[in-house]
Write an enzyme that holds these catalytic residues in place. Structure first.
Site, mmCIF file in Angstrom:
data_model
loop_
_atom_site.group_PDB
_atom_site.id
_atom_site.type_symbol
_atom_site.label_atom_id
_atom_site.label_comp_id
_atom_site.label_asym_id
_atom_site.label_seq_id
_atom_site.Cartn_x
_atom_site.Cartn_y
_atom_site.Cartn_z
ATOM 1 N N SER A 1 -7.261 -6.719 27.548
ATOM 2 C CA SER A 1 -8.448 -7.477 27.156
ATOM 3 C C SER A 1 -8.800 -8.442 28.272
ATOM 4 O O SER A 1 -7.931 -8.830 29.067
ATOM 5 C CB SER A 1 -8.193 -8.258 25.865
ATOM 6 O OG SER A 1 -9.219 -9.204 25.620
ATOM 7 N N TYR B 1 -1.929 -13.406 21.326
ATOM 8 C CA TYR B 1 -2.848 -12.359 21.798
ATOM 9 C C TYR B 1 -3.065 -12.399 23.317
ATOM 10 O O TYR B 1 -2.899 -11.367 23.990
ATOM 11 C CB TYR B 1 -4.177 -12.464 21.054
ATOM 12 C CG TYR B 1 -5.083 -11.277 21.257
ATOM 13 C CD1 TYR B 1 -4.834 -10.067 20.609
ATOM 14 C CD2 TYR B 1 -6.175 -11.355 22.104
ATOM 15 C CE1 TYR B 1 -5.659 -8.968 20.800
ATOM 16 C CE2 TYR B 1 -7.014 -10.262 22.298
ATOM 17 C CZ TYR B 1 -6.746 -9.083 21.643
ATOM 18 O OH TYR B 1 -7.570 -7.988 21.838
#
Length: 265
Positions: free
Chosen positions: A141, A155
């Site tokens: 990401s 995350y």
């Protein structure tokens, strides 16, 4: 055909994973699709088989359960399947703070987003090297480049791991016929925000900030075939990554943490 490639895709029941399945099916590759929702995999398999005449194997597994992951690999080998490509796509986030979640929730997250991709890559790498052909795409990401903020605590760390892992592995196998790429998208059309409970809080993002899964996947496949280690998709995302990488941390961190407040439950 005997030389048809087979690609294994995790998290293939929706979003980016399902689009990877469609993209590789269109290229004539056989597929092994993995997710918890077997019925959705079977619906997708029926669509792709009818449209492209490929073979699709659907396997359900909870990738937060190490025993199920090991059993998944065993099932694939028992069927005499050996993936030529691996798309480590399965993932999610926990929008709450670290202290407001349970230890088990955080450990499950680490299993799905860190341990399982690592395990699958290691288990299927040797046959790729033996064949002199392999394709691995690890879905990271753009937040892998961020300093982190409140909420979604692990995350950024998990996605940074996927980025660094991909680059290190690529350095080891690039000249042995195996291409490894870290895919770093931003906001993408998927069920991601629904799954983590953020859909209502975040609302609808302006379309200019959201990429289609098709655009993200096509960029990833092109980058992987070209042997690129990292692909950040979308011009706005590329600009954001550039700023996070090259601006002083004292400027970036407050901006990131201010902007991230709406994404925390």
């Amino acid at each position: 055909m005997a030389d048809t490639r087979t690609f294994l895709i995790t998290g293939a029941s929706s979003g980016i994973g399902a689009q990877f399945a469609r993209a590789y099916a269109q290229r004539g590759y056989n597929l092994i699709l993995v997710a918890r929702r077997l019925n959705r995999l079977q619906d997708l398999a029926a669509e792709l088989t009818a449209k492209h005449g490929i073979a699709v194997t659907c396997l359900d597994a909870d990738l937060s359960d190490r025993a199920q992951v090991k059993a998944l690999v065993a099932r694939i080998r028992e069927m005499n399947l050996s993936p030529d490509g691996l798309i480590n796509n399965a993932g999610y986030s926990l929008a709450h703070t670290f202290a407001s979640t349970t230890t088990q929730q955080q450990m499950d997250f680490v299993e799905v987003c860190v341990m399982t991709p690592t395990y699958l890559a290691r288990e299927f790498l040797d046959p790729m090297l033996a064949r002199g052909f392999g394709r691995i795409i690890n879905v990271s990401s753009m937040v892998a480049f961020s300093p982190g903020a409140a909420g979604h605590t692990l995350y950024p760390a998990a996605k940074a791991y996927m980025l660094k892992f991909s680059r290190s592995l690529a350095a080891e196998v690039a000249y042995k016929g195996v291409n490894v790429t870290a895919l770093c998208p931003g906001s993408t059309e998927s069920e991601f925000q629904t799954a983590n409970g953020m859909a209502a809080a975040v609302g609808t993002s302006p379309s200019r900030f959201v990429q289609s899964a098709e655009a993200v996947v096509e960029a990833a496949i092109r980058a992987n075939e070209a042997g690129r280690e990292v692909i950040v998709t979308g011009l706005i995302n590329k600009l954001a990554v550039f700023l996070m990488t090259y601006l002083p941390d004292g400027l970036v961190t407050p901006l990131i943490r201010w902007g991230a407040k709406k994404y925390q439950l």
